[in-house]
Design a protein around this motif. Structure first.
Motif, PDB file in Angstrom:
ATOM      1  N   TRP A   1      66.008  61.032  12.878  1.00 46.46           N
ATOM      2  CA  TRP A   1      66.393  62.427  12.699  1.00 46.46           C
ATOM      3  C   TRP A   1      65.171  63.336  12.864  1.00 46.46           C
ATOM      4  O   TRP A   1      64.094  63.035  12.366  1.00 46.46           O
ATOM      5  N   ASN A   2      65.382  64.441  13.533  1.00 48.23           N
ATOM      6  CA  ASN A   2      64.348  65.462  13.739  1.00 48.23           C
ATOM      7  C   ASN A   2      64.643  66.630  12.796  1.00 48.23           C
ATOM      8  O   ASN A   2      65.529  67.441  13.039  1.00 48.23           O
ATOM      9  N   THR A   3      63.901  66.699  11.680  1.00 51.23           N
ATOM     10  CA  THR A   3      64.094  67.783  10.714  1.00 51.23           C
ATOM     11  C   THR A   3      63.299  69.032  11.069  1.00 51.23           C
ATOM     12  O   THR A   3      63.665  70.145  10.692  1.00 51.23           O
ATOM     13  N   TRP A   4      62.192  68.828  11.775  1.00 47.51           N
ATOM     14  CA  TRP A   4      61.222  69.899  11.978  1.00 47.51           C
ATOM     15  C   TRP A   4      61.816  71.093  12.713  1.00 47.51           C
ATOM     16  O   TRP A   4      61.592  72.247  12.345  1.00 47.51           O
TER      17      TRP A   4
ATOM     18  N   ASP B   1      58.745  53.685  19.852  1.00 39.73           N
ATOM     19  CA  ASP B   1      59.163  54.654  20.861  1.00 39.73           C
ATOM     20  C   ASP B   1      60.434  55.322  20.334  1.00 39.73           C
ATOM     21  O   ASP B   1      61.505  54.709  20.315  1.00 39.73           O
ATOM     22  N   ILE B   2      60.302  56.584  19.913  1.00 41.64           N
ATOM     23  CA  ILE B   2      61.359  57.203  19.116  1.00 41.64           C
ATOM     24  C   ILE B   2      62.184  58.199  19.922  1.00 41.64           C
ATOM     25  O   ILE B   2      61.640  59.069  20.614  1.00 41.64           O
ATOM     26  N   SER B   3      63.486  58.066  19.770  1.00 46.11           N
ATOM     27  CA  SER B   3      64.440  59.032  20.306  1.00 46.11           C
ATOM     28  C   SER B   3      64.964  59.848  19.124  1.00 46.11           C
ATOM     29  O   SER B   3      65.548  59.296  18.188  1.00 46.11           O
ATOM     30  N   TYR B   4      64.742  61.163  19.167  1.00 41.89           N
ATOM     31  CA  TYR B   4      65.069  62.017  18.025  1.00 41.89           C
ATOM     32  C   TYR B   4      66.379  62.764  18.226  1.00 41.89           C
ATOM     33  O   TYR B   4      66.704  63.210  19.331  1.00 41.89           O
ATOM     34  N   THR B   5      67.108  62.947  17.130  1.00 42.82           N
ATOM     35  CA  THR B   5      68.310  63.784  17.097  1.00 42.82           C
ATOM     36  C   THR B   5      68.059  64.913  16.100  1.00 42.82           C
ATOM     37  O   THR B   5      67.706  64.658  14.942  1.00 42.82           O
ATOM     38  N   LYS B   6      68.249  66.137  16.520  1.00 39.06           N
ATOM     39  CA  LYS B   6      67.986  67.289  15.656  1.00 39.06           C
ATOM     40  C   LYS B   6      69.007  67.359  14.523  1.00 39.06           C
ATOM     41  O   LYS B   6      70.214  67.227  14.739  1.00 39.06           O
ATOM     42  N   THR B   7      68.507  67.589  13.318  1.00 36.47           N
ATOM     43  CA  THR B   7      69.397  67.749  12.171  1.00 36.47           C
ATOM     44  C   THR B   7      70.065  69.123  12.227  1.00 36.47           C
ATOM     45  O   THR B   7      69.566  70.047  12.877  1.00 36.47           O
ATOM     46  N   PRO B   8      71.175  69.299  11.524  1.00 34.04           N
ATOM     47  CA  PRO B   8      71.811  70.629  11.466  1.00 34.04           C
ATOM     48  C   PRO B   8      70.934  71.622  10.718  1.00 34.04           C
ATOM     49  O   PRO B   8      70.132  71.243   9.846  1.00 34.04           O
TER      50      PRO B   8
ATOM     51  N   GLU C   1      79.856  59.118   7.049  1.00 36.15           N
ATOM     52  CA  GLU C   1      80.591  60.330   7.409  1.00 36.15           C
ATOM     53  C   GLU C   1      79.652  61.472   7.763  1.00 36.15           C
ATOM     54  O   GLU C   1      79.844  62.170   8.760  1.00 36.15           O
ATOM     55  N   GLY C   2      78.619  61.679   6.916  1.00 37.09           N
ATOM     56  CA  GLY C   2      77.668  62.750   7.197  1.00 37.09           C
ATOM     57  C   GLY C   2      76.926  62.526   8.500  1.00 37.09           C
ATOM     58  O   GLY C   2      76.669  63.466   9.254  1.00 37.09           O
ATOM     59  N   ARG C   3      76.565  61.286   8.748  1.00 36.26           N
ATOM     60  CA  ARG C   3      75.879  60.963   9.996  1.00 36.26           C
ATOM     61  C   ARG C   3      76.776  61.261  11.194  1.00 36.26           C
ATOM     62  O   ARG C   3      76.361  61.939  12.145  1.00 36.26           O
ATOM     63  N   GLN C   4      77.999  60.757  11.159  1.00 33.55           N
ATOM     64  CA  GLN C   4      78.903  60.891  12.296  1.00 33.55           C
ATOM     65  C   GLN C   4      79.240  62.350  12.592  1.00 33.55           C
ATOM     66  O   GLN C   4      79.301  62.767  13.748  1.00 33.55           O
ATOM     67  N   GLU C   5      79.412  63.134  11.535  1.00 34.02           N
ATOM     68  CA  GLU C   5      79.806  64.530  11.723  1.00 34.02           C
ATOM     69  C   GLU C   5      78.682  65.395  12.288  1.00 34.02           C
ATOM     70  O   GLU C   5      78.947  66.493  12.782  1.00 34.02           O
ATOM     71  N   ASN C   6      77.447  64.915  12.230  1.00 34.75           N
ATOM     72  CA  ASN C   6      76.318  65.751  12.635  1.00 34.75           C
ATOM     73  C   ASN C   6      75.518  65.180  13.795  1.00 34.75           C
ATOM     74  O   ASN C   6      74.403  65.631  14.071  1.00 34.75           O
ATOM     75  N   LEU C   7      76.098  64.208  14.488  1.00 35.39           N
ATOM     76  CA  LEU C   7      75.432  63.664  15.668  1.00 35.39           C
ATOM     77  C   LEU C   7      75.459  64.667  16.814  1.00 35.39           C
ATOM     78  O   LEU C   7      76.461  65.334  17.054  1.00 35.39           O
TER      79      LEU C   7
ATOM     80  N   VAL D   1      67.775  51.344   9.805  1.00 34.00           N
ATOM     81  CA  VAL D   1      66.477  51.917   9.429  1.00 34.00           C
ATOM     82  C   VAL D   1      66.581  53.433   9.575  1.00 34.00           C
ATOM     83  O   VAL D   1      66.297  54.002  10.627  1.00 34.00           O
ATOM     84  N   LEU D   2      67.038  54.071   8.513  1.00 29.22           N
ATOM     85  CA  LEU D   2      67.124  55.527   8.483  1.00 29.22           C
ATOM     86  C   LEU D   2      65.711  56.098   8.567  1.00 29.22           C
ATOM     87  O   LEU D   2      64.818  55.668   7.839  1.00 29.22           O
ATOM     88  N   CYS D   3      65.480  57.049   9.464  1.00 30.14           N
ATOM     89  CA  CYS D   3      64.138  57.624   9.541  1.00 30.14           C
ATOM     90  C   CYS D   3      64.206  59.118   9.865  1.00 30.14           C
ATOM     91  O   CYS D   3      65.129  59.596  10.534  1.00 30.14           O
ATOM     92  N   TYR D   4      63.207  59.810   9.355  1.00 30.68           N
ATOM     93  CA  TYR D   4      63.064  61.251   9.553  1.00 30.68           C
ATOM     94  C   TYR D   4      61.649  61.520  10.062  1.00 30.68           C
ATOM     95  O   TYR D   4      60.705  60.822   9.685  1.00 30.68           O
ATOM     96  N   ASP D   5      61.501  62.563  10.850  1.00 30.51           N
ATOM     97  CA  ASP D   5      60.181  62.833  11.425  1.00 30.51           C
ATOM     98  C   ASP D   5      59.180  63.326  10.381  1.00 30.51           C
ATOM     99  O   ASP D   5      57.988  63.016  10.463  1.00 30.51           O
ATOM    100  N   TYR D   6      59.638  64.070   9.351  1.00 34.87           N
ATOM    101  CA  TYR D   6      58.682  64.665   8.420  1.00 34.87           C
ATOM    102  C   TYR D   6      59.372  65.016   7.112  1.00 34.87           C
ATOM    103  O   TYR D   6      60.411  65.677   7.126  1.00 34.87           O
ATOM    104  N   LEU D   7      58.785  64.595   6.000  1.00 35.59           N
ATOM    105  CA  LEU D   7      59.408  64.809   4.690  1.00 35.59           C
ATOM    106  C   LEU D   7      58.476  65.492   3.698  1.00 35.59           C
ATOM    107  O   LEU D   7      58.689  65.388   2.483  1.00 35.59           O
TER     108      LEU D   7
END
Length: 468
Positions: A184-187, A209-216, A243-249, A268-274
């Motif tokens: 997930w890309n939170t930034w 090698d990371i493929s990011y998906t932007k969070t809402p 459910e939260g994951r699927q609704e925000n892909l 492996v749930l991961c976020y770019d920056y916390l």
């Protein structure tokens, strides 16, 4: 309008119904009484049953985990397939779920980031995998240092009640395998100045090698406010569940090397920056209710090795090398350095708090310790990034002590001057910190949580800033 005869007849009719009403009331009251009696009896039996069950089948809680020597939360065999592998997925158990993230700031901020990561692991029921610390504050040519070389991971795991893994336990340090991972890309959701995920060198060290998906955008605490970048813990946590994951892909970004398009990984749930995450309000490590500090940070204790080294430095500074342990002291952290950039048009000598102002807060602490706890403290130890010799002469004039780091890097390594200072700041019975310094904030929390110490924070930025 009723006549007198009609009124009289109505009164008679009412009186005739009184006995029947009373009978119904008695019936109702009797029924209610029976219901209450049966309810009390039921819960009494249930309580006894539960008590009996608790005796027969004790449950494990965090308190029991922290006090039980039989539970080893650091045993990787329970959470991994075995020794570190070339590709990290080969070492993940199919029945376990994990969480990770990267750091991208100064060292203290990175510590806070990992605290946030572990707290997010708690509320998402996952096992955190902690990367190393990178030398962002001591020079990029310096080596990284493992999380477990700084902090007592066993004690942390027992304190928080979940296993804590480090990346070097999962993936071989010398591996040449470049693993694909969706994160997930939170930034991009919390700021508008950079149109890409938060950059970090950690994935390079880990060969990911990371493929990011932007969070809402609704993860952001203060919508459309450019001066803050915080997200809510539970907003991010919701993306960890199906459910939260699927609704925000959304369509993911290509990974930089393999050009893969991967959704956020489910195992492996991961976020770019916390770093910029909170439960209620931004920068809440400053507040005593902070859940990340209360449930994680206060359990993040130093390794025994670092404690021993720091104790020797304190005893050397105060001339007590012959003593078995360091005497009680008040620690001071004065942050100057790049803070001068925040002074604006105010001259530095007026912007930063003077030594007499700091001394006033030291006396506050001495008085409180003496009056409330009967402790008299003679020793004061100063840590600072200030390089002006005349400033340090003022420190000496107060009778305060300075930590001599001559030869520290050569003896222990480039990381140790800052690590030793941080340990010393945390081990006093009192602490005076610099407002807006995260190093001071964390030191203050440690002194309060670990030592039940007395603390003060010195305000700065203009003449009279600390007049209160």
């Amino acid at each position: 309008m009723l006549t007198s005869d009609e009124s009289l007849n109505n009164l008679k009719s009412y009186r005739q119904h009184i006995p029947n009403r009373r009978k119904r009331q008695y019936v109702y009251l009797g029924c209610i009484g029976l219901v209450i009696a049966f309810t009390l009896a039921y819960f009494s039996i249930l309580s006894v049953s539960k008590s009996s069950k608790l005796v027969q089948e004790p449950t494990v809680n965090r308190t029991q985990l922290s006090s039980s020597p039989k539970i080893n939360l650091l045993d990787p065999s329970s959470y991994l397939n075995g020794p570190p592998t070339q590709a990290f997925r080969d070492n993940l158990r199919p029945d376990a779920k994990y969480i990770t993230s990267w750091i991208s700031a100064g060292w203290t901020n990175d510590v806070m980031t990992y605290i946030n990561l572990i707290y997010l692991a708690l509320i998402t029921d996952r096992i955190p995998i902690i990367p190393m610390f990178t030398p962002s504050h001591i020079g990029g040519d310096k080596p990284t240092i493992d999380f477990g070389e700084v902090f007592d991971v066993q004690r942390l795991a027992e304190g928080v009640g979940i296993p804590i893994l480090e990346w070097h336990q999962v993936k071989n340090r010398s591996s040449d395998v470049l693993d694909d991972l969706g994160c997930w890309n939170t930034w991009e959701a919390v700021q508008d100045h950079e149109a890409f995920p938060r950059r970090s060198v950690v994935p390079n060290y880990l060969k990911l090698d990371i493929s990011y998906t932007k969070t809402p955008s609704w993860i952001k605490v203060i919508p459309h406010y450019e001066h803050d970048r915080h997200a809510y813990f539970w907003a991010l946590a919701s993306l960890a569940f199906p459910e939260g994951r699927q609704e925000n892909l959304k369509p993911p970004l290509e990974s930089p090397t393999h050009h893969t398009l991967l959704p956020p990984d489910e195992q492996v749930l991961c976020y770019d920056y916390l770093y910029y995450v909170c439960a209620l309000q931004p920068f809440e490590f400053e507040f005593d209710y902070s859940p990340a500090w209360r449930y994680v940070g206060q359990h993040l204790r130093w390794t025994e090795r670092l404690e021993t080294i720091a104790d020797e430095y304190v005893r050397t500074a105060v001339g007590a090398l012959d003593s078995p342990t360091a005497p009680p002291y008040i620690g001071i952290h004065v942050r100057h350095g790049d803070f001068k950039n925040w002074c604006g048009d105010v001259p530095v000598q007026d912007c930063f708090a003077s030594i007499p102002i700091i001394a006033r807060r030291v006396e506050d602490i001495k008085t409180e310790l003496r009056e409330s706890r009967g402790i008299t403290v003679e020793h004061v130890i100063v840590t600072s990034d200030e390089r002006d010799d005349s400033w340090w002469e003022q420190v000496a004039d107060q009778g305060w002590y300075k930590i001599d780091h001559t030869g520290t890097a050569e003896r222990y390594g480039a990381w140790h001057p800052v690590l030793i200072d941080a340990v010393i700041q945390s081990n006093g019975v009192g602490f005076v910190g610099t407002d807006r310094s995260t190093m001071s904030i964390i030191a203050r929390r440690r002194v309060q949580s670990w030592r039940n110490g007395v603390v003060r924070t010195v305000k700065w930025g203009r003449v009279g800033a600390d007049d209160h």
